[in-house]
Design an enzyme around this catalytic site. Structure first.
Site, PDB file in Angstrom:
ATOM      1  N   TYR A   2      63.271  43.145  65.147  1.00 62.15           N
ATOM      2  CA  TYR A   2      61.853  43.670  64.817  1.00 62.15           C
ATOM      3  C   TYR A   2      61.295  44.489  65.884  1.00 62.15           C
ATOM      4  CZ  TYR A   2      57.048  42.379  63.199  1.00 62.15           C
ATOM      5  OH  TYR A   2      55.824  42.346  62.108  1.00 62.15           O
ATOM      6  N   SER A  41      53.549  47.376  63.150  1.00 60.04           N
ATOM      7  CA  SER A  41      53.356  46.256  63.992  1.00 60.04           C
ATOM      8  C   SER A  41      52.676  46.870  65.400  1.00 60.04           C
ATOM      9  CB  SER A  41      54.451  44.706  64.213  1.00 60.04           C
ATOM     10  OG  SER A  41      54.533  44.082  64.906  1.00 60.04           O
TER      11      SER A  41
END
Length: 292
Positions: free
Chosen positions: A157, A144
C-alpha cells in the site's frame, strides 16, 4: 496560471461505497453530473439511487480499473450518456497484504500495485484525450501519508501510494500546457471504506494484521483521524478550480489549503508539497580531510 470554471461533469472510480460514494453525493449536490465506476453492481445501483433521490444526476457502469478492455468501453458508454469528463477522482484502491515484506505473497503484493497505481493510470489515460482536446480538466488522485512517509507491515500500500504521488507530480507538469490541473490528496484515516476493516478485523492478536488495525483504531480514537465530511469538502473545493495553482502538489485533509495557496510563490520556489530526497548540506568529508 489559467482560471477555469468549476467542473460540471465528474467521474469517480470506486464510487460504489465508502469515501467514493460520499464524494459522488457531494459533487452531485453541487450540481455535477456524476459518473461512477466500480466492480459491484449492487453498490453502484445504491449510490445512483441515493443521488437521484436527492435530485442529482448520476450514471454507473461496472468495470475493473485494472482491466483496460472493460474500463475503456465503460467510460465511453458513460460519456455517450452524460458527456465528456471534466473532473476525474481516482478513488478505487485496496490496502493489500499486511505483514513483513518477505512473508506476504508476491502476487498479492503486486495486485495492490495493479489496483492502486495501474488503476489510477488507466482511468487517467481514458479521460485525458478529451481533456487535452477541450483544454479543460481536473484530476484528483486519492493518495495517503503512507506514500509520503512509511507504513511498515503495509509495504504494498505504501509503495503504491508513493507511486501515485509521484505520478501526480509528473502528470501535472506534462498537462499544464493543456490547462489541466492534477492533485494528489491524503483524505486522512477515515472510519469508512478501508478504515472500516480496522473495526471488523478478527485476526489473531499476535498477527501483523491485528497490530496494524489496532494502530488505526487508536489513531482515530485519539483524534488523529479525519472526518469523512472534511475529506469530501476538500475534494469538492479542488473541483471548484480555486486551487489550480497548486496543481502537482500532495495535499492533506489536515492542511489549510487556503494558507498554502496564499504562499504559492514560496511553495514553488522551495518545491514544497512534493516527494523529494532530503540530503545533508555539502560538507568536506572528515575521512577525506584526515587522509589529506
Amino acid at each position: 496560471m489559467w482560471v477555469d470554471p468549476p467542473a460540471r461533469h465528474a467521474l469517480i472510480t470506486g464510487g460504489g461505497r465508502g469515501i467514493g460514494r460520499l464524494v459522488a453525493q457531494a459533487l452531485a449536490a453541487h450540481g455535477m453530473a456524476v459518473r461512477l465506476i466500480a466492480r459491484s453492481e449492487n453498490e453502484l445501483a445504491e449510490t445512483v439511487a441515493l443521488i437521484e433521490a436527492a435530485g442529482g444526476t448520476a450514471a454507473a457502469e461496472v468495470a475493473d480499473v485494472t482491466e483496460e478492455w472493460s474500463l475503456g468501453p465503460a467510460v465511453e458508454r458513460l460519456r455517450d450518456r452524460l458527456g465528456p469528463v471534466e473532473l476525474l477522482v481516482n478513488n478505487a484502491g485496496i490496502v493489500g497484504p499486511v505483514g513483513p515484506s518477505w512473508e506476504v505473497g508476491a502476487d498479492e503484493w503486486w495486485r495492490t500495485m495493479e489496483v492502486n497505481l495501474r488503476g489510477t493510470f488507466l482511468a487517467t489515460e481514458v479521460v485525458l484525450a478529451d481533456m487535452v482536446t477541450r483544454r479543460r480538466g481536473r484530476i484528483v488522485n486519492l493518495s495517503s501519508q503512507a506514500g509520503v512517509f512509511r507504513w511498515p507491515l503495509v509495504s504494498a500500500y505504501s509503495v503504491s501510494k508513493a507511486a501515485v504521488v509521484k505520478f501526480t507530480e509528473n502528470l501535472a507538469l506534462e498537462t499544464s500546457r493543456h490547462n489541466i490541473a492534477v492533485f494528489s490528496v491524503h483524505p486522512g484515516l477515515l472510519p469508512v471504506g478501508m478504515g472500516e476493516q480496522a473495526y471488523v478485523d478478527a485476526s489473531p492478536p499476535e498477527s501483523s494484521e491485528a497490530r496494524v488495525y489496532a494502530w488505526v483504531r487508536r489513531e482515530i480514537a485519539e483524534g488523529r483521524g479525519a472526518e469523512p465530511e472534511r475529506a469530501v469538502e476538500m475534494i469538492v473545493r479542488l473541483a471548484s478550480g480555486d486551487y489550480d495553482e497548486l496543481s502537482g502538489r500532495q495535499l492533506s485533509v489536515h492542511d489549510d489549503i487556503d494558507a498554502v495557496l496564499e504562499a504559492v510563490d514560496e511553495v514553488r520556489d522551495r518545491d514544497l508539497y512534493v516527494l523529494g530526497l532530503a540530503k545533508l548540506a555539502p560538507v568536506v568529508s572528515r575521512r577525506r580531510w584526515r587522509s589529506a
